[in-house]
Design an enzyme around this catalytic site. Structure first.
Site, PDB file in Angstrom:
ATOM      1  N   GLY A  15       0.776  -1.235   0.000  1.00  0.00           N
ATOM      2  CA  GLY A  15       0.000   0.000   0.000  1.00  0.00           C
ATOM      3  C   GLY A  15       0.804   1.280   0.000  1.00  0.00           C
ATOM      4  O   GLY A  15       0.328   2.313   0.479  1.00  0.00           O
ATOM      5  N   ASN A  17       1.463   3.040  -2.594  1.00  0.00           N
ATOM      6  CA  ASN A  17       0.744   3.979  -3.474  1.00  0.00           C
ATOM      7  C   ASN A  17      -0.490   4.552  -2.776  1.00  0.00           C
ATOM      8  O   ASN A  17      -0.819   5.722  -2.956  1.00  0.00           O
ATOM      9  CB  ASN A  17       0.368   3.298  -4.791  1.00  0.00           C
ATOM     10  CG  ASN A  17       1.538   3.271  -5.746  1.00  0.00           C
ATOM     11  OD1 ASN A  17       1.930   4.303  -6.280  1.00  0.00           O
ATOM     12  ND2 ASN A  17       2.125   2.096  -5.934  1.00  0.00           N
ATOM     13  N   MET A  94      -3.993  -6.917  -7.083  1.00  0.00           N
ATOM     14  CA  MET A  94      -3.444  -8.024  -7.861  1.00  0.00           C
ATOM     15  C   MET A  94      -4.485  -9.075  -8.253  1.00  0.00           C
ATOM     16  O   MET A  94      -4.137 -10.224  -8.502  1.00  0.00           O
ATOM     17  CB  MET A  94      -2.290  -8.686  -7.093  1.00  0.00           C
ATOM     18  CG  MET A  94      -1.141  -7.751  -6.805  1.00  0.00           C
ATOM     19  SD  MET A  94      -0.415  -7.051  -8.303  1.00  0.00           S
ATOM     20  CE  MET A  94       0.935  -6.093  -7.611  1.00  0.00           C
ATOM     21  N   HIS A 113       0.674   1.344 -13.140  1.00  0.00           N
ATOM     22  CA  HIS A 113       1.465   0.197 -13.608  1.00  0.00           C
ATOM     23  C   HIS A 113       2.947   0.587 -13.612  1.00  0.00           C
ATOM     24  O   HIS A 113       3.294   1.678 -14.081  1.00  0.00           O
ATOM     25  CB  HIS A 113       1.006  -0.215 -15.015  1.00  0.00           C
ATOM     26  CG  HIS A 113       1.751  -1.406 -15.509  1.00  0.00           C
ATOM     27  ND1 HIS A 113       1.450  -2.693 -15.095  1.00  0.00           N
ATOM     28  CD2 HIS A 113       2.823  -1.514 -16.337  1.00  0.00           C
ATOM     29  CE1 HIS A 113       2.298  -3.535 -15.668  1.00  0.00           C
ATOM     30  NE2 HIS A 113       3.135  -2.843 -16.419  1.00  0.00           N
ATOM     31  N   LEU A 182      10.283   7.749  -7.577  1.00  0.00           N
ATOM     32  CA  LEU A 182      10.428   8.856  -8.538  1.00  0.00           C
ATOM     33  C   LEU A 182       9.244   8.979  -9.499  1.00  0.00           C
ATOM     34  O   LEU A 182       9.058  10.034 -10.091  1.00  0.00           O
ATOM     35  CB  LEU A 182      11.715   8.686  -9.358  1.00  0.00           C
ATOM     36  CG  LEU A 182      13.025   8.693  -8.568  1.00  0.00           C
ATOM     37  CD1 LEU A 182      14.214   8.560  -9.507  1.00  0.00           C
ATOM     38  CD2 LEU A 182      13.150   9.964  -7.731  1.00  0.00           C
ATOM     39  N   GLU A 184       5.822   6.441  -9.544  1.00  0.00           N
ATOM     40  CA  GLU A 184       4.467   6.049  -9.122  1.00  0.00           C
ATOM     41  C   GLU A 184       3.872   6.979  -8.070  1.00  0.00           C
ATOM     42  O   GLU A 184       2.729   7.431  -8.198  1.00  0.00           O
ATOM     43  CB  GLU A 184       4.476   4.618  -8.567  1.00  0.00           C
ATOM     44  CG  GLU A 184       4.823   3.574  -9.599  1.00  0.00           C
ATOM     45  CD  GLU A 184       4.689   2.159  -9.056  1.00  0.00           C
ATOM     46  OE1 GLU A 184       3.678   1.836  -8.448  1.00  0.00           O
ATOM     47  OE2 GLU A 184       5.635   1.368  -9.247  1.00  0.00           O
TER      48      GLU A 184
HETATM   49  C1  GAR Z   1       3.294  -1.100  -7.431  1.00  0.00           C
HETATM   50  O1  GAR Z   1       4.584  -1.081  -7.961  1.00  0.00           O
HETATM   51  C2  GAR Z   1       2.264  -1.094  -8.542  1.00  0.00           C
HETATM   52  O2  GAR Z   1       2.631  -0.303  -9.631  1.00  0.00           O
HETATM   53  C3  GAR Z   1       2.246  -2.549  -8.931  1.00  0.00           C
HETATM   54  O3  GAR Z   1       2.329  -3.230  -7.703  1.00  0.00           O
HETATM   55  C4  GAR Z   1       3.015  -2.440  -6.736  1.00  0.00           C
HETATM   56  C5  GAR Z   1       2.150  -2.285  -5.508  1.00  0.00           C
HETATM   57  O4  GAR Z   1       2.844  -1.640  -4.470  1.00  0.00           O
HETATM   58  N1  GAR Z   1       1.085  -2.871  -9.692  1.00  0.00           N
HETATM   59  C6  GAR Z   1       1.092  -3.719 -10.711  1.00  0.00           C
HETATM   60  O5  GAR Z   1       2.068  -4.355 -11.057  1.00  0.00           O
HETATM   61  C7  GAR Z   1      -0.251  -3.873 -11.433  1.00  0.00           C
HETATM   62  N2  GAR Z   1      -0.051  -4.451 -12.725  1.00  0.00           N
HETATM   63  P1  GAR Z   1       2.092  -0.938  -3.256  1.00  0.00           P
HETATM   64  O6  GAR Z   1       1.129  -1.959  -2.661  1.00  0.00           O
HETATM   65  O7  GAR Z   1       3.205  -0.613  -2.286  1.00  0.00           O
HETATM   66  O8  GAR Z   1       1.381   0.285  -3.767  1.00  0.00           O
END
Ligand code: GAR
Length: 216
Positions: A15, A17, A94, A113, A182, A184
């Site tokens: 989490g 993001n 996911m 992504h 940098l 996301e």
């Molecule tokens: C992030 O890097 C996101 O871009 C990726 O999973 C990670 C989740 O991290 N998503 C994908 O690959 C979707 N195709 P987070 O739970 O720390 O935000």
């Protein structure tokens, strides 16, 4: 339309993001929308702890507890309807969502992504696998993309992208953390604000001249 869009964030893991969105909201960078609900398909997702710490309502819908894809999606849709959600943000979610789900929310679902789409995207490209593939191919530049979600995996209209240089000694893990930091965590809040601002102003969609705007 409300004057602030109600946002739901769908998560599965750490989490970070989601945290970037919460921080943007606290700093006033995200002000045209408010995170009202966080939904996880995993009970152990640390993202749920982050949401609770920020006083945001949470719900868990594990796929294994459902009779199949249809019930899984129906339960999520019911939660979204009950909370009167305008915008759905997939932030490290996911689980696969079918066409039935994506068609129910046209231009109202966005995803982050960890690559520059159309590179390293689609079926099988998620999380660390994306960075493994980028390093294996030897690209010198990668990055992140925020896009609208439609029935094609990672195939919806691109809203924002940011490039990140690959370094000589990068591992999938070091590249992943730099792309997050940098790219996301910057473009996701900026894109969410942009889409919410368009929604509440009645434009409903991102206009051409807004696309490609630099995230602050
Ligand atoms: C992030 O890097 C996101 O871009 C990726 O999973 C990670 C989740 O991290 N998503 C994908 O690959 C979707 N195709 P987070 O739970 O720390 O935000």
């Amino acid at each position: 339309m409300r004057n602030i869009a109600n946002i739901a964030v769908l998560v599965s893991g750490g989490g970070t993001n989601l945290q970037a969105l919460i921080d943007a909201q606290n700093k006033g960078l995200l002000h045209s929308g408010k995170i009202e609900l966080v939904i996880s398909n995993r009970l152990d997702a640390y993202a749920l702890t982050r949401a609770t710490a920020a006083d945001i309502a949470t719900a868990v819908v594990p796929k294994a507890a459902c009779s199949g894809q249809e019930e899984f999606e129906t339960r999520i849709m019911r939660l979204l309807d009950d909370a009167q959600i305008d915008l759905i943000v997939l932030a490290g979610f996911m689980a696969i969502l079918s066409e039935r789900f994506t068609n129910a929310y046209p231009r109202r679902i966005i995803n982050v992504h960890p690559s520059l789409i159309p590179s390293f995207c689609g079926k099988g490209f998620y999380g660390l696998h994306v960075h493994e593939a980028a390093l294996a191919r030897g690209v010198k530049v990668t990055g992140a993309t925020v896009h609208f979600v439609n029935e094609i995996p990672d195939g919806g209209e691109i809203i924002m992208q940011k490039a990140v240089a690959v370094k000589k000694n990068d591992t999938p893990q070091s590249l992943q953390s730099r792309v997050m930091r940098l790219a996301e965590w910057k473009i996701l809040p900026a894109a969410v604000e942009q889409v919410c601002a368009a929604m509440v102003s009645g434009r409903g969609a991102v206009t051409a001249d807004q696309e490609g705007e630099e995230p602050k």
